[in-house]
Design a protein around this motif. Sequence first.
Motif, PDB file in Angstrom:
ATOM      1  N   GLY A  19     -63.463  22.308  18.032  1.00 53.14           N
ATOM      2  CA  GLY A  19     -64.459  22.782  18.985  1.00 53.14           C
ATOM      3  C   GLY A  19     -63.835  23.241  20.290  1.00 53.14           C
ATOM      4  O   GLY A  19     -62.636  23.101  20.526  1.00 53.14           O
ATOM      5  N   LYS A  20     -64.667  23.778  21.165  1.00 46.94           N
ATOM      6  CA  LYS A  20     -64.183  24.374  22.410  1.00 46.94           C
ATOM      7  C   LYS A  20     -63.503  23.356  23.313  1.00 46.94           C
ATOM      8  O   LYS A  20     -62.479  23.652  23.939  1.00 46.94           O
ATOM      9  N   ILE A 190     -67.953  30.999  15.195  1.00 45.09           N
ATOM     10  CA  ILE A 190     -69.352  30.595  15.235  1.00 45.09           C
ATOM     11  C   ILE A 190     -69.837  30.309  16.656  1.00 45.09           C
ATOM     12  O   ILE A 190     -71.031  30.135  16.878  1.00 45.09           O
ATOM     13  N   TYR A 191     -68.929  30.274  17.633  1.00 41.44           N
ATOM     14  CA  TYR A 191     -69.332  30.111  19.027  1.00 41.44           C
ATOM     15  C   TYR A 191     -69.951  31.385  19.597  1.00 41.44           C
ATOM     16  O   TYR A 191     -70.526  31.375  20.685  1.00 41.44           O
ATOM     17  N   THR A 229     -71.899  23.825  20.125  1.00 38.54           N
ATOM     18  CA  THR A 229     -70.990  22.739  19.793  1.00 38.54           C
ATOM     19  C   THR A 229     -70.776  22.774  18.295  1.00 38.54           C
ATOM     20  O   THR A 229     -71.603  23.309  17.559  1.00 38.54           O
ATOM     21  N   VAL A 230     -69.664  22.228  17.822  1.00 37.89           N
ATOM     22  CA  VAL A 230     -69.400  22.194  16.385  1.00 37.89           C
ATOM     23  C   VAL A 230     -69.290  20.741  15.940  1.00 37.89           C
ATOM     24  O   VAL A 230     -68.862  19.872  16.681  1.00 37.89           O
ATOM     25  N   MET A 244     -72.161  38.046  22.239  1.00 35.37           N
ATOM     26  CA  MET A 244     -71.065  38.291  21.304  1.00 35.37           C
ATOM     27  C   MET A 244     -69.702  38.296  21.974  1.00 35.37           C
ATOM     28  O   MET A 244     -68.678  38.322  21.298  1.00 35.37           O
ATOM     29  N   SER A 245     -69.656  38.266  23.300  1.00 35.77           N
ATOM     30  CA  SER A 245     -68.391  38.294  24.018  1.00 35.77           C
ATOM     31  C   SER A 245     -68.274  37.067  24.912  1.00 35.77           C
ATOM     32  O   SER A 245     -69.265  36.379  25.197  1.00 35.77           O
TER      33      SER A 245
END
Length: 284
Positions: A19-20, A190-191, A229-230, A244-245
Amino acid sequence: MIREVAAELERAVLLFSGGKDSAVLLHLARKAFHPGGLPFPVMHVDTGHNFPEVIEYRDRLVDEMGARLIVASVQDSIDNGRVIEETGPRASRNRLQSVTLLDAIEKHGFRAAFGGARRDEERARAKERILSFRDDFGQWDPKRQRPELWNIYNGFVKPGEHVRVFPLSNWTELDVWQYVAEEKLELPCIYFAHEREVFRRDGMLYAVSAHVELLPGEEPFTKWVRFRTVGDMSCTGAVASEAMSLEDVVAEIAATRITERGETRADDRISEAAMEDRKKEGYF
């Protein structure tokens, strides 16, 4: 902080979910020891129900940096009888991670485990110290944490104990994304907004997968979403988004007033103290 813990406590490990937050933590650790390599391994507690995009990112990133990856498998814990898997449409392996993590810490003899948790994520995490101690059963007592005054930390641990270290404790979600943008870090795709087959449950959008059983009346549909979050696919929701960016995501996060766990994590909705109960058992 990272260098100090590595110097003072033998056998450290960096917990990495893909994750981030853990990506930023890993980047900071690489900076801390540059131009040398990491003096400790990277460990992922794998539920077996993770997003495929995150697992691909994890393996590729760790391979590119030449780090040692330890995968602690929840499936192995189930097969060995250490935990019992839940069944049914609302089943999740998320809580089972605590036993898998504690078993891995004991097996490898780790005395310190770096994590990417932040205080702004959830109330129980707001109670954590930056050096958060676990007893010889791996349990956390929020009432028995050491004071941390003027950024002075006490890293002493008794035999059998270990400490969780949270260098990002005082960061916010926006801080993390601004750092990602500034350092041009790669994150799992996926983020960012993408078209995905999802279904709606309890006000959240879940990804359709083989790991989640649909309830009567739940119908899949396609929507532009992204994940804040993942985690385990069974308890991690998406948000409707067209960001998207990196710039679009930063702007979106700056405007929101709901934490990522509050908006997208079903495991925190079980009870008012769901996260704190899990942390007392040894959760991240």
